[in-house]
Each structure stands twice: as C-alpha cells, then as structure tokens.
Motif scaffolding. Structure first.
Motif, PDB file in Angstrom:
ATOM      1  N   ILE A  73      91.805  67.893  64.655  1.00 48.76           N
ATOM      2  CA  ILE A  73      92.925  67.625  63.749  1.00 48.76           C
ATOM      3  C   ILE A  73      92.418  67.331  62.339  1.00 48.76           C
ATOM      4  CG2 ILE A  73      94.809  66.014  63.271  1.00 48.76           C
ATOM      5  CD1 ILE A  73      95.140  65.730  66.314  1.00 48.76           C
ATOM      6  N   VAL A  74      91.358  66.538  62.240  1.00 47.50           N
ATOM      7  CA  VAL A  74      90.814  66.206  60.918  1.00 47.50           C
ATOM      8  C   VAL A  74      90.287  67.460  60.220  1.00 47.50           C
ATOM      9  CG1 VAL A  74      88.937  65.004  59.736  1.00 47.50           C
ATOM     10  CG2 VAL A  74      90.293  63.808  61.452  1.00 47.50           C
ATOM     11  N   SER A  75      89.569  68.316  60.948  1.00 47.77           N
ATOM     12  CA  SER A  75      89.013  69.516  60.315  1.00 47.77           C
ATOM     13  C   SER A  75      90.117  70.452  59.832  1.00 47.77           C
ATOM     14  CB  SER A  75      88.086  70.246  61.291  1.00 47.77           C
ATOM     15  OG  SER A  75      88.802  70.722  62.412  1.00 47.77           O
ATOM     16  N   CYS A  76      91.169  70.639  60.622  1.00 49.72           N
ATOM     17  CA  CYS A  76      92.280  71.503  60.196  1.00 49.72           C
ATOM     18  C   CYS A  76      92.999  70.901  58.988  1.00 49.72           C
ATOM     19  CB  CYS A  76      93.256  71.714  61.342  1.00 49.72           C
ATOM     20  SG  CYS A  76      92.643  72.793  62.651  1.00 49.72           S
ATOM     21  N   THR A  77      93.147  69.578  58.963  1.00 47.43           N
ATOM     22  CA  THR A  77      93.800  68.919  57.829  1.00 47.43           C
ATOM     23  C   THR A  77      92.974  69.073  56.559  1.00 47.43           C
ATOM     24  OG1 THR A  77      94.799  67.297  59.334  1.00 47.43           O
ATOM     25  CG2 THR A  77      94.745  66.738  57.000  1.00 47.43           C
ATOM     26  N   VAL A  78      91.671  68.860  56.687  1.00 50.69           N
ATOM     27  CA  VAL A  78      90.791  69.001  55.521  1.00 50.69           C
ATOM     28  C   VAL A  78      90.811  70.439  54.992  1.00 50.69           C
ATOM     29  CG1 VAL A  78      88.392  68.923  54.750  1.00 50.69           C
ATOM     30  CG2 VAL A  78      89.294  67.090  56.176  1.00 50.69           C
ATOM     31  N   LEU A  79      90.762  71.411  55.899  1.00 42.27           N
ATOM     32  CA  LEU A  79      90.773  72.817  55.475  1.00 42.27           C
ATOM     33  C   LEU A  79      92.092  73.183  54.810  1.00 42.27           C
ATOM     34  CD1 LEU A  79      89.011  74.524  58.532  1.00 42.27           C
ATOM     35  CD2 LEU A  79      88.101  74.242  56.222  1.00 42.27           C
ATOM     36  N   ALA A  80      93.209  72.723  55.373  1.00 45.55           N
ATOM     37  CA  ALA A  80      94.509  73.012  54.771  1.00 45.55           C
ATOM     38  C   ALA A  80      94.614  72.377  53.382  1.00 45.55           C
ATOM     39  CB  ALA A  80      95.630  72.508  55.677  1.00 45.55           C
ATOM     40  N   SER A  81      94.117  71.167  53.246  1.00 43.57           N
ATOM     41  CA  SER A  81      94.135  70.499  51.938  1.00 43.57           C
ATOM     42  C   SER A  81      93.259  71.239  50.939  1.00 43.57           C
ATOM     43  CB  SER A  81      93.651  69.058  52.080  1.00 43.57           C
ATOM     44  OG  SER A  81      94.437  68.338  53.004  1.00 43.57           O
ATOM     45  N   LEU A  82      92.094  71.668  51.392  1.00 39.87           N
ATOM     46  CA  LEU A  82      91.165  72.385  50.513  1.00 39.87           C
ATOM     47  C   LEU A  82      91.788  73.669  49.986  1.00 39.87           C
ATOM     48  CD1 LEU A  82      88.254  72.734  49.365  1.00 39.87           C
ATOM     49  CD2 LEU A  82      87.692  73.932  51.485  1.00 39.87           C
ATOM     50  N   LEU A  83      92.373  74.471  50.879  1.00 41.57           N
ATOM     51  CA  LEU A  83      92.946  75.754  50.466  1.00 41.57           C
ATOM     52  C   LEU A  83      94.234  75.569  49.673  1.00 41.57           C
ATOM     53  CD1 LEU A  83      92.284  78.045  53.560  1.00 41.57           C
ATOM     54  CD2 LEU A  83      90.894  77.665  51.529  1.00 41.57           C
ATOM     55  N   THR A  84      94.937  74.472  49.895  1.00 42.40           N
ATOM     56  CA  THR A  84      96.135  74.193  49.097  1.00 42.40           C
ATOM     57  C   THR A  84      95.755  73.832  47.664  1.00 42.40           C
ATOM     58  OG1 THR A  84      97.313  73.407  51.059  1.00 42.40           O
ATOM     59  CG2 THR A  84      98.202  72.760  48.919  1.00 42.40           C
ATOM     60  N   PHE A  85      94.670  73.087  47.531  1.00 42.96           N
ATOM     61  CA  PHE A  85      94.222  72.646  46.208  1.00 42.96           C
ATOM     62  C   PHE A  85      93.608  73.790  45.407  1.00 42.96           C
ATOM     63  CE2 PHE A  85      90.624  71.078  43.622  1.00 42.96           C
ATOM     64  CZ  PHE A  85      91.322  70.301  42.703  1.00 42.96           C
ATOM     65  N   LEU A  86      92.888  74.682  46.069  1.00 41.97           N
ATOM     66  CA  LEU A  86      92.171  75.747  45.367  1.00 41.97           C
ATOM     67  C   LEU A  86      93.103  76.895  45.000  1.00 41.97           C
ATOM     68  CD1 LEU A  86      88.913  75.929  47.522  1.00 41.97           C
ATOM     69  CD2 LEU A  86      89.100  75.091  45.176  1.00 41.97           C
ATOM     70  N   PRO A  87      92.825  77.613  43.894  1.00 42.90           N
ATOM     71  CA  PRO A  87      93.596  78.816  43.564  1.00 42.90           C
ATOM     72  C   PRO A  87      93.446  79.880  44.648  1.00 42.90           C
ATOM     73  CG  PRO A  87      92.297  78.060  41.680  1.00 42.90           C
ATOM     74  CD  PRO A  87      91.838  77.252  42.855  1.00 42.90           C
ATOM     75  N   ALA A  88      94.426  80.758  44.729  1.00 44.95           N
ATOM     76  CA  ALA A  88      94.463  81.751  45.809  1.00 44.95           C
ATOM     77  C   ALA A  88      93.270  82.686  45.785  1.00 44.95           C
ATOM     78  CB  ALA A  88      95.761  82.556  45.723  1.00 44.95           C
ATOM     79  N   ARG A  89      92.684  82.919  44.618  1.00 42.53           N
ATOM     80  CA  ARG A  89      91.567  83.868  44.544  1.00 42.53           C
ATOM     81  C   ARG A  89      90.336  83.375  45.301  1.00 42.53           C
ATOM     82  NH1 ARG A  89      91.698  81.486  39.452  1.00 42.53           N
ATOM     83  NH2 ARG A  89      89.759  80.466  38.773  1.00 42.53           N
ATOM     84  N   TYR A  90      90.257  82.065  45.561  1.00 39.27           N
ATOM     85  CA  TYR A  90      89.118  81.523  46.289  1.00 39.27           C
ATOM     86  C   TYR A  90      89.335  81.505  47.795  1.00 39.27           C
ATOM     87  CZ  TYR A  90      87.369  79.917  41.772  1.00 39.27           C
ATOM     88  OH  TYR A  90      86.891  79.875  40.487  1.00 39.27           O
ATOM     89  N   HIS A  91      90.492  81.924  48.259  1.00 36.47           N
ATOM     90  CA  HIS A  91      90.774  81.896  49.686  1.00 36.47           C
ATOM     91  C   HIS A  91      90.103  83.040  50.428  1.00 36.47           C
ATOM     92  CE1 HIS A  91      94.733  79.377  49.152  1.00 36.47           C
ATOM     93  NE2 HIS A  91      93.696  78.866  48.512  1.00 36.47           N
TER      94      HIS A  91
END
Length: 575
Positions: A73-91
C-alpha cells in the motif's frame, strides 16, 4: 586522377577505422558506467529488503501479513503521489519508451525520465510489487549511452551504437550474461543484428559484467549445479512439447490481459494504482510467493517445497498479477517476472511427469528460455542466456526445441509479436523503421558533401590566380552577415576581364590589389547549418525548407556544400 581516387578511398577507410576505435573506447566507458549504475541500483533495492528479509532478499512470505500489505500500500501510494506531482512527459519509462525514442527521436533519451525510472522501480521493488528490475535497467543503460553519445557529439549511427552498448551493459550487469546482453540489445531493441558495430557493444557488455561480478559477486538465480548431462528420450520431448503448450498459453494470457488493461490508461493514476494495491494485497495475504520478482519462489519450486497444485496456482496468479501491475502503469519491468513464470512452469511440468530434482532444474531453465523467447521474440537471447547461466551446453538441443516451437506457435495461433512491439502498436507507433530510414541513419552527410573554399570578401589577385590549379569547384564568402556561394570557374572568368582594362571591383587592401567579390560577380545566398546527425536529418531539412543547396559546418573553420541533387545521386547509385 586515379591517384586522387585511391587517396580518397584510403582516407574514407581510415576514417571508418578511426570511428570504430572511438566507438569502442566509448563503448568500454559506457560499459563501465552501466556496470556501476547497475551495482548502485542493485544495492539501493536490496539493502533495505535485506534488513527485513535477511539473505533471501526476495522472500516476502517470511514477513508478517500486516508488513506485506503495508509495504504494498505504501509503495503504490508513493508512486501515485510521485506521478501526480511530476509533469506527464516524465511518466514515460521502460523498454517501449526506449524503442520509441530510438525510432522517432534519434535516440535522445531525457535524463529526467531515467531518474524517474530509477526511483520508481526502487519503490515498487522494495514494496514487493510484481515487477522486474531488468526493464528499468535497460532504460537506465540506454540513457547512459545516449548521454555519452550527446557529449561526444556522435552522428546518428554512433548514437545508436552507444544506446546498444548501454542496453547490453545493463542486461549483462544484472544477469552477468555478457553475450545474452548483446543479443538482447539487437533482438529486442533494434530488431536486427548489426555486425558492423558489434565490437563496441561486446566490449561494453564484458566491462559491465566484470564490474558487476567484482562488486556484487557471482549471481546465482537458483541452484543449477546438478545439470551435467541430458538423456534424450521420447518422454523428454513429450514433456518439452507439453511445456511449450503451457508456455504459449501463459504468454498469450500475459499479453492479452495487458491489452485489456491498456484501455484504462486514461483513468486517474490514483484509481489505477489503487487497483494494483488491492490485487497485490490479496496476493500478499493468500499467496505471498507471488510478491516481488519471484526468484525465491522459483528456488523453492526447484527444491520441491511447493506442491503441484499450489505451484500451478502461483503460476497463474503471478502471470495475472504481473500483467495487472505493468498494464495499469506501474513503472517497472516485465522481463524478470516472465523469466520466473517460465521457470515455474517448467518446474510444474517436470513434477507432473514425475521427473527428479535434476530434471526439475533442467525444465525450469527450458521454461525460462521458452517464456522469454515467446514474450519478447528473442530466441537467440533466450538460448544464450541459459547457456551462460548454466555454464554448460548440455541443454542446447531441448532448449532449441522449446524456443523455436514456442515462438512459432505464439505467432501462428495468436498472431503475437513482442510484448514491447504490441505496446507500441497500441500507441500507434512502429517498433521498427523502414530499410530506407535505416540506410539514411547509418550514413553521415560526408559522402554527399563537396569541399568548398572559404574566401574573404576581398581576395588578393594572387590568391585568385592560384585557384586555377585547385580541384575544388565552389567557393563561399561572407558579406552583410550572409554567406554567398560562387563557382571557382566564375572567379577565374572575372579575373580574365582585367585583359580589357581596370575593373570596378579592383580594390587596395593591406597594400595588395584585391578582387571585391560582391562587385566582381553574381553570387547565390546560401544558408549555413551545423552538420546533421545523419542523411535522414539532411533529407528532412531539404524537404522542410524546399531548398536545393546548403552550406554545412563540419568544424569551426571547415565547410562543405550539400545539394539535394548530389544526395539523390548517392541514394540511387547502384553500388
């Protein structure tokens, strides 16, 4: 004239050998950096997990159930937060992204995407998500190769060669299989074998393997020391055929499950990763062997610790869980998990046919090879990988049997290409380029470039007279911030007008009688550009501008003339 042509041919050959030497040195440097980065990647992933799991760093099943669920759960939350914060081009990360950048952007891989791939893969692997580290390793290695090529200002074929060096070095460092790393770069990334520049790639692969072996030590995925000989029998090949059928069904399930999930890519990253967290949490509770890369579960299956029915359930769950995790956008790799799924399938078939411990290890290897070949359409990579991992050639014949049959059946009955190719096709892109594009990318502008003389706007008459013995047909000069092109013959013709008397273009400069070129003759304004990376870029420039000639800067003081006519002649020549 004949001596001039011989000298030109010799200089071209000498330049090609110099290029090979340069690429080899850069390839070795790329292998060094790839090996060091992979060692660091390995340490960042497994040092934290060793703290919780001990020596068996992939055995998440030994943790309490609340720890297993919490990590997921923690890893999925961290990843979702990371990709939400970063611009789409870095996904965009992973092997499909590497192929996309290679085919559509000249191999230019942004550093930012590589950094995101590194940290995202670390978070996902430490959290026990069902992904592999090999796909992220390929992205990191390719990014290193592209960075070195950009710093060295290499042409397009040099960029592609260093990308292959980075990919081969990364795979070699992760698996410690140098030849398989080279073949992986050619079969999976480039979809062709490139003999011309294989030496730098081999050198990079060897250096990266040495770095990995020296720092990490020998990597033993599972115990394979008992495989010393293979007894060929009808029973062996019947079991191999059943293994191929099993592998083909698993690879088809793996791909088609992902195809269904790709349609959800427009959904919120939080929703997609929440689904992954829920599914992985269920696996953490009821079948924790499915967590992580899966090397621990493969070792247990070979030793006979898993029963037949639980092993079959693990194979299906691992296949669907990996497809779900990758298909919903978790930035990880699928090479390692598919390798393990094939190994588990091989152990399952060996147990069904009541083979002993020796044959369980053998069939695990055969399953790994068949699964890799079927999913990624990399038959030679799969074959060489198991030979390098076993340090034995005993399994070559059954391995060839399962590899060829698996690749054939998956293509004929399921019309399935490589998973990466299928992903790019879904995105509306091709995983390969046309032979014409490939030919253009493998050549620089130098074969179609004509030498030009660079003259000042006012040229001493003695220098103009010397042009009569020159072999260069064109000259350029700069005036008013623009470059002008003139023919050498026109300069000599203008000089002949002195026979009729003094001309208006005669000027005195630095106590010398000079010819003012803008006044002496008509000239053509010509644009100046930096040397393109390849003939493909040069052709694209002509098509975009509609011009027929351009002045190309090969160095600070060296210019050449490139014309569309000469380019067309080069492309149409018979040899």
């Amino acid at each position: 004239m004949k001596a001039w042509k011989l000298k030109e041919k010799w200089s071209i050959k000498a330049r090609s050998y110099d290029d090979l030497l340069t690429l080899s040195l850069l390839g070795a440097l790329c292998g060094l950096f790839s090996g060091l980065v992979m060692v660091f990647f390995y340490a960042v992933i497994y040092l934290p997990t060793r703290y919780f799991l001990g020596a068996d760093f992939d055995a998440f099943e030994i943790l309490p159930v609340e720890w297993r669920m919490g990590l997921v759960i923690v890893s999925c939350t961290v990843l979702a937060s990371l990709l939400t914060f970063l611009p789409a081009r870095y996904h965009k990360v992973g092997v499909p992204y590497v192929i996309e950048r290679l085919n559509y952007h000249g191999g230019n891989l942004p550093i930012g995407n590589g950094v995101v791939q590194f940290f995202a893969a670390v978070v996902a692997l430490v959290g026990g998500l069902s992904i592999g580290k090999e796909g992220p390793a390929v992205h990191l290695g390719a990014t290193l190769g592209g960075f070195l090529a950009a710093k060295a200002k290499l042409p397009q074929y040099g960029v592609e060669t260093l990308l292959a060096c980075g990919v081969a070095g990364a795979i070699s460092a992760i698996f410690q299989t140098p030849l398989a790393g080279v073949l992986f770069a050619f079969e999976v990334i480039f979809l062709e074998y490139r003999q011309r520049y294989v030496l730098p790639v081999l050198l990079s692969s060897v250096v990266a393997t040495l770095i990995s072996h020296y720092v990490i030590g020998p990597l033993n995925i599972f115990s394979i020391g008992n495989i010393s000989s293979v007894v060929f029998s009808a029973n062996l090949f019947v079991a191999c055929f059943m293994l191929v059928v099993f592998i083909v069904l698993l690879s088809a399930l793996f791909l088609h499950a992902q195809k269904v999930l790709w349609h959800l890519s427009g959904f919120s990253v939080w929703l997609r990763f929440f689904i992954v967290a829920i599914a992985t949490s269920f696996a953490a509770v009821y079948l924790p062997e499915a967590l992580g890369s899966g090397y621990s579960s493969l070792s247990h299956s070979i030793s006979g610790d898993l029963l037949v029915y639980s092993l079959l359930l693990l194979i299906v769950v691992k296949t669907l869980l990996t497809a779900l995790t990758i298909g919903l956008g978790i930035p990880g790799g699928m090479i390692g998990p598919t390798f393990i799924i094939g190994g588990l399938a091989g152990a399952q078939v060996a147990l069904i046919f009541d083979h002993g411990a020796v044959d369980i290890a053998l069939f695990a290897l055969l399953g790994m090879a068949a699964m890799m070949a079927a999913c990624f359409q990399a038959p030679l990579t799969a074959l060489v990988a198991i030979i390098e991992m076993t340090h034995s050639s005993e399994a070559i014949v059954p391995a060839l049997f399962v590899i060829v049959l698996a690749c054939l059946l998956i293509r004929v009955f399921f019309h399935q290409e490589s998973v990466f190719a299928e992903r790019l096709s879904y995105m509306g892109m091709s995983s390969n380029i046309s032979p014409f594009q490939r030919y253009l990318r493998h050549h620089t502008v130098r074969p179609v470039a004509e030498d030009v003389l660079v003259l000042p706007a006012s040229v001493p008459l003695e220098q103009v007279k010397d042009l009569a013995s020159s072999m260069v047909d064109y000259a350029v000069f700069e005036t008013g911030g623009q470059w002008r092109l003139v023919r050498r013959v026109a300069l000599l013709d203008a000089l002949q007008t002195l026979d009729s008397g003094p001309q208006s273009w005669l000027v005195f400069q630095n106590e010398k009688v000079s010819m003012n070129l803008p006044l002496a003759l008509e000239s053509t304004c010509i644009p100046l550009i930096d040397e393109p990376a390849s003939l493909e870029a040069m052709l694209g420039w002509f098509q975009k501008t509609g011009l027929s000639e351009v002045l190309v800067s090969l160095s600070m003081s060296s210019f050449s003339l490139v014309s569309r006519h000469r380019l067309d002649q080069f492309l149409l020549k018979s040899d």
